[in-house]
Design a protein around this motif. Structure first.
Motif, PDB file in Angstrom:
ATOM      1  N   GLY A   6       0.831  -1.284  -0.004  1.00  0.00           N
ATOM      2  CA  GLY A   6      -0.113  -0.063  -0.094  1.00  0.00           C
ATOM      3  C   GLY A   6       0.997   1.329  -0.123  1.00  0.00           C
ATOM      4  N   GLY A   7       1.899   1.245   0.260  1.00  0.00           N
ATOM      5  CA  GLY A   7       3.105   2.160   0.216  1.00  0.00           C
ATOM      6  C   GLY A   7       3.441   2.656  -1.226  1.00  0.00           C
ATOM      7  N   ASN A   8       4.139   3.574  -1.192  1.00  0.00           N
ATOM      8  CA  ASN A   8       4.658   4.240  -2.392  1.00  0.00           C
ATOM      9  C   ASN A   8       6.172   3.497  -2.783  1.00  0.00           C
ATOM     10  OD1 ASN A   8       6.883   6.495  -3.649  1.00  0.00           O
ATOM     11  ND2 ASN A   8       4.662   7.062  -4.294  1.00  0.00           N
ATOM     12  N   ALA A   9       6.106   2.943  -3.965  1.00  0.00           N
ATOM     13  CA  ALA A   9       7.153   2.292  -4.452  1.00  0.00           C
ATOM     14  C   ALA A   9       8.582   3.225  -4.261  1.00  0.00           C
ATOM     15  CB  ALA A   9       7.037   1.833  -5.711  1.00  0.00           C
ATOM     16  N   ASP A  21      18.699  -5.685  -2.647  1.00  0.00           N
ATOM     17  CA  ASP A  21      18.619  -5.781  -4.124  1.00  0.00           C
ATOM     18  C   ASP A  21      17.136  -6.103  -4.683  1.00  0.00           C
ATOM     19  OD1 ASP A  21      18.988  -6.299  -6.863  1.00  0.00           O
ATOM     20  OD2 ASP A  21      19.930  -8.434  -6.573  1.00  0.00           O
ATOM     21  N   MET A  22      16.481  -5.115  -5.097  1.00  0.00           N
ATOM     22  CA  MET A  22      14.989  -5.046  -5.343  1.00  0.00           C
ATOM     23  C   MET A  22      14.843  -4.841  -6.703  1.00  0.00           C
ATOM     24  SD  MET A  22      13.684  -1.503  -3.737  1.00  0.00           S
ATOM     25  CE  MET A  22      14.481  -1.941  -2.127  1.00  0.00           C
ATOM     26  N   THR A  23      13.669  -5.351  -7.280  1.00  0.00           N
ATOM     27  CA  THR A  23      13.178  -4.986  -8.608  1.00  0.00           C
ATOM     28  C   THR A  23      11.454  -4.713  -8.341  1.00  0.00           C
ATOM     29  OG1 THR A  23      12.996  -5.741 -10.844  1.00  0.00           O
ATOM     30  CG2 THR A  23      12.304  -7.343  -9.192  1.00  0.00           C
ATOM     31  N   PHE A  24      10.971  -3.865  -9.532  1.00  0.00           N
ATOM     32  CA  PHE A  24       9.518  -3.783  -9.428  1.00  0.00           C
ATOM     33  C   PHE A  24       8.889  -4.192 -10.563  1.00  0.00           C
ATOM     34  CE2 PHE A  24      11.557  -0.116  -7.065  1.00  0.00           C
ATOM     35  CZ  PHE A  24      10.723  -0.090  -6.064  1.00  0.00           C
ATOM     36  N   ARG A  25       7.732  -4.717 -10.432  1.00  0.00           N
ATOM     37  CA  ARG A  25       7.012  -5.542 -11.516  1.00  0.00           C
ATOM     38  C   ARG A  25       5.533  -4.852 -11.693  1.00  0.00           C
ATOM     39  NH1 ARG A  25       6.256 -11.466 -10.611  1.00  0.00           N
ATOM     40  NH2 ARG A  25       8.331 -11.080 -10.246  1.00  0.00           N
ATOM     41  N   ASP A  26       5.112  -4.594 -12.885  1.00  0.00           N
ATOM     42  CA  ASP A  26       3.838  -3.993 -13.134  1.00  0.00           C
ATOM     43  C   ASP A  26       2.723  -5.199 -12.726  1.00  0.00           C
ATOM     44  OD1 ASP A  26       1.230  -3.053 -13.992  1.00  0.00           O
ATOM     45  OD2 ASP A  26       2.130  -2.640 -16.160  1.00  0.00           O
ATOM     46  N   ALA A  27       1.900  -4.977 -11.702  1.00  0.00           N
ATOM     47  CA  ALA A  27       1.116  -5.916 -11.385  1.00  0.00           C
ATOM     48  C   ALA A  27      -0.159  -6.079 -12.093  1.00  0.00           C
ATOM     49  CB  ALA A  27       0.888  -5.518  -9.770  1.00  0.00           C
ATOM     50  N   SER A  28      -0.381  -5.009 -12.947  1.00  0.00           N
ATOM     51  CA  SER A  28      -1.539  -5.076 -14.049  1.00  0.00           C
ATOM     52  C   SER A  28      -1.573  -5.891 -14.842  1.00  0.00           C
ATOM     53  CB  SER A  28      -1.816  -3.756 -14.574  1.00  0.00           C
ATOM     54  OG  SER A  28      -0.612  -3.401 -15.673  1.00  0.00           O
ATOM     55  N   GLY A  29      -0.269  -6.589 -15.201  1.00  0.00           N
ATOM     56  CA  GLY A  29      -0.320  -7.546 -16.293  1.00  0.00           C
ATOM     57  C   GLY A  29      -0.110  -6.905 -17.535  1.00  0.00           C
ATOM     58  N   TYR A  56      17.248 -13.207  -3.771  1.00  0.00           N
ATOM     59  CA  TYR A  56      17.065 -11.967  -4.185  1.00  0.00           C
ATOM     60  C   TYR A  56      17.183 -12.126  -5.739  1.00  0.00           C
ATOM     61  CZ  TYR A  56      18.802 -10.303   0.240  1.00  0.00           C
ATOM     62  OH  TYR A  56      18.578 -10.080   1.561  1.00  0.00           O
ATOM     63  N   PRO A  57      16.617 -10.831  -6.795  1.00  0.00           N
ATOM     64  CA  PRO A  57      16.259  -9.727  -5.841  1.00  0.00           C
ATOM     65  C   PRO A  57      14.806  -9.785  -5.211  1.00  0.00           C
ATOM     66  CG  PRO A  57      15.844  -9.735  -8.296  1.00  0.00           C
ATOM     67  CD  PRO A  57      16.511 -10.933  -7.938  1.00  0.00           C
ATOM     68  N   VAL A  58      14.512  -9.003  -4.333  1.00  0.00           N
ATOM     69  CA  VAL A  58      13.246  -8.841  -3.820  1.00  0.00           C
ATOM     70  C   VAL A  58      12.296  -8.209  -4.844  1.00  0.00           C
ATOM     71  CG1 VAL A  58      11.740  -7.818  -2.028  1.00  0.00           C
ATOM     72  CG2 VAL A  58      13.930  -8.918  -1.392  1.00  0.00           C
ATOM     73  N   VAL A  59      11.042  -8.858  -5.087  1.00  0.00           N
ATOM     74  CA  VAL A  59      10.324  -8.293  -6.086  1.00  0.00           C
ATOM     75  C   VAL A  59       8.896  -7.617  -5.513  1.00  0.00           C
ATOM     76  CG1 VAL A  59       8.861  -8.870  -8.175  1.00  0.00           C
ATOM     77  CG2 VAL A  59      10.847 -10.174  -7.565  1.00  0.00           C
ATOM     78  N   PHE A  60       8.894  -6.344  -5.983  1.00  0.00           N
ATOM     79  CA  PHE A  60       7.719  -5.626  -5.525  1.00  0.00           C
ATOM     80  C   PHE A  60       6.694  -5.555  -6.776  1.00  0.00           C
ATOM     81  CE2 PHE A  60      10.780  -3.898  -2.539  1.00  0.00           C
ATOM     82  CZ  PHE A  60      10.180  -3.936  -1.445  1.00  0.00           C
ATOM     83  N   GLU A  61       5.332  -5.996  -6.503  1.00  0.00           N
ATOM     84  CA  GLU A  61       4.479  -5.873  -7.578  1.00  0.00           C
ATOM     85  C   GLU A  61       3.680  -4.576  -7.336  1.00  0.00           C
ATOM     86  OE1 GLU A  61       2.194  -9.394  -7.296  1.00  0.00           O
ATOM     87  OE2 GLU A  61       3.885 -10.704  -7.578  1.00  0.00           O
ATOM     88  N   VAL A  62       3.660  -3.808  -8.296  1.00  0.00           N
ATOM     89  CA  VAL A  62       3.205  -2.360  -8.084  1.00  0.00           C
ATOM     90  C   VAL A  62       2.229  -1.948  -9.307  1.00  0.00           C
ATOM     91  CG1 VAL A  62       5.442  -1.576  -7.125  1.00  0.00           C
ATOM     92  CG2 VAL A  62       5.396  -1.480  -9.471  1.00  0.00           C
ATOM     93  N   VAL A  63       1.445  -1.211  -9.102  1.00  0.00           N
ATOM     94  CA  VAL A  63       0.339  -0.267  -9.882  1.00  0.00           C
ATOM     95  C   VAL A  63       0.414   1.228  -9.889  1.00  0.00           C
ATOM     96  CG1 VAL A  63      -1.076  -2.123 -10.121  1.00  0.00           C
ATOM     97  CG2 VAL A  63      -1.488  -0.275  -8.467  1.00  0.00           C
ATOM     98  N   ARG A  64       0.416   1.873 -11.051  1.00  0.00           N
ATOM     99  CA  ARG A  64       0.229   3.304 -11.107  1.00  0.00           C
ATOM    100  C   ARG A  64      -0.567   3.835  -9.650  1.00  0.00           C
ATOM    101  NH1 ARG A  64       4.012   5.922 -13.933  1.00  0.00           N
ATOM    102  NH2 ARG A  64       2.382   7.590 -14.353  1.00  0.00           N
TER     103      ARG A  64
END
Length: 75
Positions: A6-9, A21-29, A56-64
């Protein structure tokens, strides 16, 4: 793994990039690139919150930011 759902990436990146070591992935598909993490909200993480980090990397699934996590394909 800290609970940052729920927080800001961008904030998560600023606070944890020195430790993880992290990465971000678009959770919208839709496979959108996450060029500016400050414009994205965290919907999920691998590993899950409060679980030990074993890979690693830790993956954060994110949306705009204006989008809702409930609409994310991989929530």
């Amino acid at each position: 793994m800290p609970d940052v759902i729920g927080g800001n990436a961008g904030r998560a990146y600023e606070q944890m990039s020195a430790e993880l070591d992290m990465t971000f992935r678009d959770a919208s598909g839709r496979g959108r690139p996450v060029d500016d993490p400050t414009a994205w909200r965290i919907c999920g993480s691998q590993p899950s919150p409060n679980q030990p980090i074993k890979a690693y990397p830790v993956v954060f699934e994110v949306v705009r930011v204006p989008e809702r996590c409930e609409n994310a394909a991989s929530k």
